[in-house]
Design a protein around this motif. Sequence first.
Motif, PDB file in Angstrom:
ATOM      1  N   ILE A 169       0.846  -1.328   0.020  1.00 19.85           N
ATOM      2  CA  ILE A 169      -0.078  -0.049   0.022  1.00 19.85           C
ATOM      3  C   ILE A 169       0.955   1.161   0.014  1.00 19.85           C
ATOM      4  N   GLY A 170       1.762   1.275   0.736  1.00 20.06           N
ATOM      5  CA  GLY A 170       2.653   2.291   0.836  1.00 20.06           C
ATOM      6  C   GLY A 170       3.532   2.686  -0.486  1.00 20.06           C
ATOM      7  N   HIS A 171       3.753   1.549  -1.183  1.00 16.95           N
ATOM      8  CA  HIS A 171       4.557   1.653  -2.522  1.00 16.95           C
ATOM      9  C   HIS A 171       3.396   2.210  -3.439  1.00 16.95           C
ATOM     10  N   ILE A 172       2.319   1.554  -3.397  1.00 26.77           N
ATOM     11  CA  ILE A 172       1.207   2.281  -4.291  1.00 26.77           C
ATOM     12  C   ILE A 172       1.210   3.708  -4.190  1.00 26.77           C
ATOM     13  N   LEU A 173       1.386   4.247  -2.956  1.00 28.00           N
ATOM     14  CA  LEU A 173       1.143   5.830  -2.632  1.00 28.00           C
ATOM     15  C   LEU A 173       2.302   6.619  -2.948  1.00 28.00           C
ATOM     16  N   GLU A 174       3.583   5.994  -2.646  1.00 31.61           N
ATOM     17  CA  GLU A 174       4.864   6.728  -3.006  1.00 31.61           C
ATOM     18  C   GLU A 174       5.557   6.720  -4.000  1.00 31.61           C
ATOM     19  N   SER A 175       5.657   5.341  -4.652  1.00 32.33           N
ATOM     20  CA  SER A 175       6.611   4.939  -5.782  1.00 32.33           C
ATOM     21  C   SER A 175       6.517   5.721  -7.236  1.00 32.33           C
ATOM     22  N   PRO A 176       7.403   6.462  -7.539  1.00 31.61           N
ATOM     23  CA  PRO A 176       7.317   6.907  -8.936  1.00 31.61           C
ATOM     24  C   PRO A 176       7.402   6.074 -10.026  1.00 31.61           C
ATOM     25  N   GLU A 177       7.958   4.538  -9.882  1.00 36.03           N
ATOM     26  CA  GLU A 177       8.000   3.951 -11.017  1.00 36.03           C
ATOM     27  C   GLU A 177       6.457   3.072 -11.140  1.00 36.03           C
ATOM     28  N   VAL A 178       5.895   3.004  -9.903  1.00 34.83           N
ATOM     29  CA  VAL A 178       4.656   2.417 -10.166  1.00 34.83           C
ATOM     30  C   VAL A 178       3.385   3.622 -10.695  1.00 34.83           C
ATOM     31  N   ASP A 232      -8.889   8.011  -2.755  1.00 38.49           N
ATOM     32  CA  ASP A 232      -9.305   9.109  -1.533  1.00 38.49           C
ATOM     33  C   ASP A 232      -9.399   8.387  -0.168  1.00 38.49           C
ATOM     34  N   GLY A 233      -9.166   7.129  -0.576  1.00 34.52           N
ATOM     35  CA  GLY A 233      -9.040   6.289   0.747  1.00 34.52           C
ATOM     36  C   GLY A 233      -9.091   4.748   0.654  1.00 34.52           C
ATOM     37  N   PHE A 234      -8.689   4.015   1.420  1.00 37.93           N
ATOM     38  CA  PHE A 234      -8.567   2.752   1.332  1.00 37.93           C
ATOM     39  C   PHE A 234      -9.671   1.833   2.009  1.00 37.93           C
ATOM     40  N   LEU A 235     -10.227   0.674   1.567  1.00 38.87           N
ATOM     41  CA  LEU A 235     -10.901  -0.379   2.309  1.00 38.87           C
ATOM     42  C   LEU A 235      -9.907  -1.475   2.772  1.00 38.87           C
ATOM     43  N   GLY A 236      -9.397  -1.316   3.892  1.00 42.72           N
ATOM     44  CA  GLY A 236      -8.387  -2.181   4.349  1.00 42.72           C
ATOM     45  C   GLY A 236      -8.712  -3.754   4.497  1.00 42.72           C
ATOM     46  N   PRO A 237      -7.627  -4.548   4.547  1.00 41.83           N
ATOM     47  CA  PRO A 237      -7.934  -6.102   4.229  1.00 41.83           C
ATOM     48  C   PRO A 237      -8.513  -6.404   5.664  1.00 41.83           C
ATOM     49  N   SER A 238      -9.394  -7.419   5.651  1.00 44.31           N
ATOM     50  CA  SER A 238      -9.989  -7.972   6.942  1.00 44.31           C
ATOM     51  C   SER A 238      -9.273  -9.411   7.479  1.00 44.31           C
ATOM     52  N   HIS A 239      -9.073 -10.336   6.486  1.00 45.19           N
ATOM     53  CA  HIS A 239      -8.311 -11.482   7.046  1.00 45.19           C
ATOM     54  C   HIS A 239      -6.851 -11.138   7.585  1.00 45.19           C
ATOM     55  N   GLU A 269      -1.591   2.852  10.341  1.00 42.43           N
ATOM     56  CA  GLU A 269      -1.529   4.122  10.914  1.00 42.43           C
ATOM     57  C   GLU A 269      -0.627   4.986  10.375  1.00 42.43           C
ATOM     58  N   PHE A 270       0.728   4.543  10.053  1.00 44.15           N
ATOM     59  CA  PHE A 270       1.726   5.337   9.495  1.00 44.15           C
ATOM     60  C   PHE A 270       1.466   5.939   8.261  1.00 44.15           C
ATOM     61  N   PHE A 271       0.774   5.338   7.502  1.00 43.17           N
ATOM     62  CA  PHE A 271       0.456   5.775   6.049  1.00 43.17           C
ATOM     63  C   PHE A 271      -0.711   6.506   5.881  1.00 43.17           C
ATOM     64  N   ALA A 272      -1.640   6.263   6.771  1.00 43.05           N
ATOM     65  CA  ALA A 272      -2.813   7.037   6.763  1.00 43.05           C
ATOM     66  C   ALA A 272      -2.570   8.442   7.137  1.00 43.05           C
ATOM     67  N   GLU A 273      -1.451   8.461   8.308  1.00 46.24           N
ATOM     68  CA  GLU A 273      -1.042   9.904   8.553  1.00 46.24           C
ATOM     69  C   GLU A 273       0.045  10.472   7.590  1.00 46.24           C
ATOM     70  N   GLU A 274       0.902   9.562   7.059  1.00 41.99           N
ATOM     71  CA  GLU A 274       1.818  10.145   6.299  1.00 41.99           C
ATOM     72  C   GLU A 274       1.470  10.699   4.963  1.00 41.99           C
ATOM     73  N   PHE A 275       0.457   9.831   4.353  1.00 37.73           N
ATOM     74  CA  PHE A 275      -0.086  10.272   3.041  1.00 37.73           C
ATOM     75  C   PHE A 275      -1.604  10.800   3.101  1.00 37.73           C
ATOM     76  N   GLN A 276      -2.034  11.052   4.256  1.00 36.82           N
ATOM     77  CA  GLN A 276      -3.246  11.575   4.589  1.00 36.82           C
ATOM     78  C   GLN A 276      -4.459  10.879   3.854  1.00 36.82           C
ATOM     79  N   LYS A 277      -4.591   9.614   3.842  1.00 37.77           N
ATOM     80  CA  LYS A 277      -5.466   8.819   3.135  1.00 37.77           C
ATOM     81  C   LYS A 277      -6.236   8.143   4.549  1.00 37.77           C
TER      82      LYS A 277
END
Length: 383
Positions: free
Chosen positions: A178-187, A196-203, A214-222
């Motif tokens: 998830i972090g890579h999707i939000l920050e990687s220039p190659e991706v 605008d937000g994520f449905l987080g995995p359940s299992h 919590e880190f990337f919710a805060e860092e990427f404001q998602k």
Amino acid sequence: MKFVDEYRDQKLARTIAGAIAVEADPRKSYHFMEFCGGHTHAIFRYGVQDLMPDNVHFVHGPGCPVCVLPVSRLDDAVELAERHGVILCTYGDMMRVPGTKQRSLIRAKADGADVRMVYSTLDALKIARENPDRQVVFFAIGFETTTPPTGVAIKVAEAGGLDNFSVFCNHVLTPAAIGHILESPEVRGFGIVKIDGFLGPSHVSSVIGSQPYEFFAEEFQKPVVIAGFEPLDVMQSVLMLIRQVNDGRHEVENEYTRVVTRQGNLKAQALVNEVFELRKSFDWRGLGTVPYSALRIRDVYADFDAEKRFELSVKVSKEVKSCECPSILRGVKKPTDCKLFGTVCTPQNPVGSCMVSSEGACAAYYSYSRFRDRKLADLEAVE
Ligand code: SF4
């Protein structure tokens, strides 16, 4: 609610759909990525998208373990079965994923390789016990949910002196992806996806807890809402995400409280930490090379590591060029954007991994016929 059918209740679904329609601001558009293939499946199976207002969109993410395994690792598994003569144990979906030149494990089996479908790591251990003269390799794939059972298998094999058993480890990690999707220039090179937000995995979250997001919710404001796999879970989570977006919040919320806690399953985490360690990098189909996004077996258990036991050849693995799986896994394209969808590529004759597993976006589109509306619309436009 106690029973599964209560999470599929039509009346309640309409009530939540009504709340979403009222609270979704018509001046905004909302794009929520469901990371998990299980959510993609639920959305299509139960027609959840049809209950959303026009300005609420689902973006399908890379959370299908069969789909994200790169061709090179699949080719390695085929080589283990064909060249090294092992009994290769694998989950059913992996058998049909095409590798280089459309070579799959099921084709290798048809040509005489000993590939066996298993339902659990216990089945693989049983096969190893029953075949002491053969090397047995468990082809381990999956996110954090399937990693603990692989760790258990390695520990059981060690305790029982089962030295003809090893694991070809391909376990991957959700937060890193998830972090890579939000920050990687190659991706981002595949194209920009509005999220605008994520449905987080359940299992997955039942094992790792909600804390790692919590880190990337805060860092990427998602905003992130951990969502269960039933249709009402998904709808309620969408409503919670809409509320966060409207309020300008970016928090980790947990809709799936009946299973997920903030800390997760500490026993399972300890077991995973004991048997596995982080790989410096791992190639994902769709995301490319993602740092610290997968696990390898620790040296202390090296005797059970198939990558160490068998010298795999260096090969040039190739994806089918016209297959759009990488862009679909990134959320940039939809299955219906692929020229092969539903014609050359079908669940009976999959060209790419996203058409194999029921959690794959292409298989979900095809199985629940959601593509038909678009095809009809195209035909009407031509007329
Ligand atoms: Fe790949 Fe088939 Fe999906 Fe096209 S429809 S992206 S070929 S899996």
